[in-house]
Scaffold this active site. Structure first.
Site, PDB file in Angstrom:
ATOM      1  N   HIS A   7       0.864  -1.148  -0.169  1.00  0.00           N
ATOM      2  CA  HIS A   7       0.104   0.053   0.146  1.00  0.00           C
ATOM      3  C   HIS A   7       0.956   1.218   0.024  1.00  0.00           C
ATOM      4  O   HIS A   7       2.032   1.208   0.282  1.00  0.00           O
ATOM      5  CB  HIS A   7      -0.928   0.084   1.227  1.00  0.00           C
ATOM      6  CG  HIS A   7      -0.297   0.343   2.492  1.00  0.00           C
ATOM      7  ND1 HIS A   7      -0.023  -0.726   3.364  1.00  0.00           N
ATOM      8  CD2 HIS A   7       0.003   1.405   3.215  1.00  0.00           C
ATOM      9  CE1 HIS A   7       0.762  -0.228   4.586  1.00  0.00           C
ATOM     10  NE2 HIS A   7       0.485   1.196   4.422  1.00  0.00           N
ATOM     11  N   ARG A  11      -2.114  11.444   3.559  1.00  0.00           N
ATOM     12  CA  ARG A  11      -2.885  11.999   4.756  1.00  0.00           C
ATOM     13  C   ARG A  11      -4.045  12.733   4.073  1.00  0.00           C
ATOM     14  O   ARG A  11      -3.739  13.584   3.097  1.00  0.00           O
ATOM     15  CB  ARG A  11      -2.077  12.840   5.703  1.00  0.00           C
ATOM     16  CG  ARG A  11      -1.070  11.942   6.301  1.00  0.00           C
ATOM     17  CD  ARG A  11      -0.203  12.944   7.333  1.00  0.00           C
ATOM     18  NE  ARG A  11       0.505  12.081   8.206  1.00  0.00           N
ATOM     19  CZ  ARG A  11       1.783  11.226   8.021  1.00  0.00           C
ATOM     20  NH1 ARG A  11       2.251  11.508   6.704  1.00  0.00           N
ATOM     21  NH2 ARG A  11       2.423  10.286   8.772  1.00  0.00           N
ATOM     22  N   GLU A  56      -3.685   3.871   1.424  1.00  0.00           N
ATOM     23  CA  GLU A  56      -4.251   4.008   2.775  1.00  0.00           C
ATOM     24  C   GLU A  56      -4.605   5.452   2.824  1.00  0.00           C
ATOM     25  O   GLU A  56      -3.634   6.437   2.885  1.00  0.00           O
ATOM     26  CB  GLU A  56      -2.813   3.610   3.836  1.00  0.00           C
ATOM     27  CG  GLU A  56      -3.299   3.825   5.215  1.00  0.00           C
ATOM     28  CD  GLU A  56      -2.111   3.646   5.998  1.00  0.00           C
ATOM     29  OE1 GLU A  56      -1.680   4.639   6.907  1.00  0.00           O
ATOM     30  OE2 GLU A  56      -1.429   2.519   5.745  1.00  0.00           O
ATOM     31  N   ASN A  60      -6.263  12.175  10.466  1.00  0.00           N
ATOM     32  CA  ASN A  60      -5.839  12.910  11.671  1.00  0.00           C
ATOM     33  C   ASN A  60      -7.066  13.538  12.218  1.00  0.00           C
ATOM     34  O   ASN A  60      -7.296  14.511  11.447  1.00  0.00           O
ATOM     35  CB  ASN A  60      -4.556  13.516  11.767  1.00  0.00           C
ATOM     36  CG  ASN A  60      -3.435  12.450  11.519  1.00  0.00           C
ATOM     37  OD1 ASN A  60      -3.283  11.570  12.455  1.00  0.00           O
ATOM     38  ND2 ASN A  60      -2.469  12.868  10.453  1.00  0.00           N
ATOM     39  N   HIS A  75       2.696  11.053  -8.150  1.00  0.00           N
ATOM     40  CA  HIS A  75       1.201  10.734  -8.423  1.00  0.00           C
ATOM     41  C   HIS A  75       1.145   9.120  -8.348  1.00  0.00           C
ATOM     42  O   HIS A  75       2.275   8.538  -8.394  1.00  0.00           O
ATOM     43  CB  HIS A  75       0.817  11.350  -9.848  1.00  0.00           C
ATOM     44  CG  HIS A  75       1.644  10.452 -10.811  1.00  0.00           C
ATOM     45  ND1 HIS A  75       2.867  11.093 -11.259  1.00  0.00           N
ATOM     46  CD2 HIS A  75       1.297   9.503 -11.452  1.00  0.00           C
ATOM     47  CE1 HIS A  75       3.315  10.066 -12.394  1.00  0.00           C
ATOM     48  NE2 HIS A  75       2.583   8.991 -12.398  1.00  0.00           N
ATOM     49  N   GLU A 122      -2.782   9.680 -12.190  1.00  0.00           N
ATOM     50  CA  GLU A 122      -2.589   9.649 -13.344  1.00  0.00           C
ATOM     51  C   GLU A 122      -3.671   8.441 -14.017  1.00  0.00           C
ATOM     52  O   GLU A 122      -3.569   7.346 -13.469  1.00  0.00           O
ATOM     53  CB  GLU A 122      -1.316   9.326 -13.799  1.00  0.00           C
ATOM     54  CG  GLU A 122      -0.886   9.108 -15.339  1.00  0.00           C
ATOM     55  CD  GLU A 122       0.417   8.888 -15.579  1.00  0.00           C
ATOM     56  OE1 GLU A 122       0.762   8.649 -16.856  1.00  0.00           O
ATOM     57  OE2 GLU A 122       1.174   8.206 -14.775  1.00  0.00           O
TER      58      GLU A 122
END
Length: 129
Positions: A7, A11, A56, A60, A75, A122
């Site tokens: 993965h 954020r 992922e 927060n 990207h 992309e």
């Protein structure tokens, strides 16, 4: 020794907006979620139907300001059979998209769509998926 891509983590400022984008624009599915209220963050893992790789999303709780994306990350890339149809659908949905592009001397083979946090995705013309 053999390694497998698992993965990539990004954020996000608004988890619901990000989930809406990745589900709606790219057809990714939430495969698992881990909430950590005592540490004030949530992890959401998204993948395509083949489950070869995950993104992922790390949220927060109550971030004070947008994250700086930096100048090193470029990207993510996904493939699609109908590049022109995908491009049109993203434009019609109101997402920020570039024109269709190609490498010098080649026909258009890709474009970029931007997620709510400014990450570039992309979209590449692929064969049968």
């Amino acid at each position: 020794m053999k390694y497998k891509l698992e993965h990539a983590c990004i954020r996000v400022m608004d988890l619901e907006k990000s989930l809406e984008f990745y589900r709606g624009a790219l057809g990714l599915e939430e495969v698992r979620r881990k909430d950590f209220p005592e540490w004030k963050f949530t992890l959401v893992y998204l993948s395509d139907e083949d489950r070869n790789f995950e993104i992922e999303l790390t949220y927060n709780y109550d971030p004070e300001k947008p994250y700086e994306l930096g100048n090193g990350f470029s990207h993510f890339a996904l493939t699609v059979v109908d590049l022109e149809g995908s491009h049109s659908a993203h434009k019609e949905a109101g997402y920020t998209v570039t024109d269709l592009k190609g490498l010098p001397g080649e026909k258009p083979m890709y474009y970029f769509v931007t997620d709510p946090d400014g990450y570039m995705i992309e979209i590449i013309r692929g064969g049968s998926l």
